[in-house]
Design an enzyme around this catalytic site. Sequence first.
Site, short mmCIF file in Angstrom:
data_model
loop_
_atom_site.label_atom_id
_atom_site.label_comp_id
_atom_site.label_asym_id
_atom_site.label_seq_id
_atom_site.Cartn_x
_atom_site.Cartn_y
_atom_site.Cartn_z
N ASN A 122 0.83 -1.19 0.00
CA ASN A 122 0.00 0.00 0.00
C ASN A 122 0.87 1.25 0.00
O ASN A 122 1.59 1.52 0.96
CB ASN A 122 -0.91 -0.02 1.23
CG ASN A 122 -1.71 1.27 1.40
OD1 ASN A 122 -1.81 2.07 0.48
ND2 ASN A 122 -2.24 1.45 2.59
N CYS A 123 0.78 2.05 -1.06
CA CYS A 123 1.57 3.28 -1.15
C CYS A 123 1.31 4.19 0.04
O CYS A 123 2.23 4.82 0.57
CB CYS A 123 1.24 4.01 -2.45
SG CYS A 123 1.95 5.67 -2.59
N PHE A 124 0.04 4.27 0.48
CA PHE A 124 -0.31 5.18 1.57
C PHE A 124 -0.13 4.54 2.95
O PHE A 124 -0.49 5.14 3.95
CB PHE A 124 -1.74 5.69 1.38
CG PHE A 124 -1.83 6.79 0.36
CD1 PHE A 124 -1.71 8.11 0.74
CD2 PHE A 124 -2.00 6.50 -0.98
CE1 PHE A 124 -1.77 9.13 -0.19
CE2 PHE A 124 -2.06 7.50 -1.93
CZ PHE A 124 -1.94 8.83 -1.53
N LYS A 139 -0.98 11.13 5.52
CA LYS A 139 -0.31 11.20 4.23
C LYS A 139 -1.32 11.66 3.19
O LYS A 139 -2.19 10.91 2.76
CB LYS A 139 0.27 9.84 3.85
CG LYS A 139 0.98 9.84 2.48
CD LYS A 139 1.65 8.51 2.21
CE LYS A 139 2.22 8.44 0.82
NZ LYS A 139 2.93 7.17 0.55
#
Length: 224
Positions: A122-124, A139
Amino acid sequence: MQMAVDKWLLEQHLAGKHPHTLRFYTWMPAVISLGFHQHKYPESWQSLSWQGKKLDLVKRPTGGRAVLHQGDLTYAVVTSGLSNSRMQAYQEICEFLIVGWKQLGIDLDYGTAGRGYIHNPNCFGTATSADLVTNEGYKLIGSAQLRKDNVILQHGSMRLQPDAELFSRVFGEDFVTTEDFANLNFETIIDVLISAARDCFNIEFEIKPLTEDEWKIIVGVNGC
């Protein structure tokens, strides 16, 4: 299609056929984008749906981890002549985001996560020094970059109004909601960020839609 447009704009700028570009877009229907080098992800992602429509998986030309594009606004910058340092180039581009969001009442700073983020799909889920977070640790913007010679494509997702239930189904973790962005519409955000970019980069923008012939080229090359 959005990823095809971003990649085409980079190639056109590299060939000297297109000027520096700033654009904003949303995704419809909802999509999960994968970083260019991200080959592993949960098998369940291939059968997810939202509001009766299947969630597509798309590969970005840039790196990073997976991003759920729903309730977000994406920016893309294609430019050249920046620092050879990857992180310094990130900061040169991100300046307009920091300035613009400050005008909207949100202070942003860079994340601090180390390389351990690569184990999180997960990028976030983490915030690296290429990402922008609020004072409370939320974020807001996750960015990714592709460089060819001296030309850079940098695009990023601004996580504004995500569906908490969908986020949980995709990433298997609860989404911590925030009301900071509830009263901001996308048009207002875009106008403020364009103005900030004009001041930060000392540049004037010309609104220039893609022509019918350009759309045909993008669709033909990428098989969209």
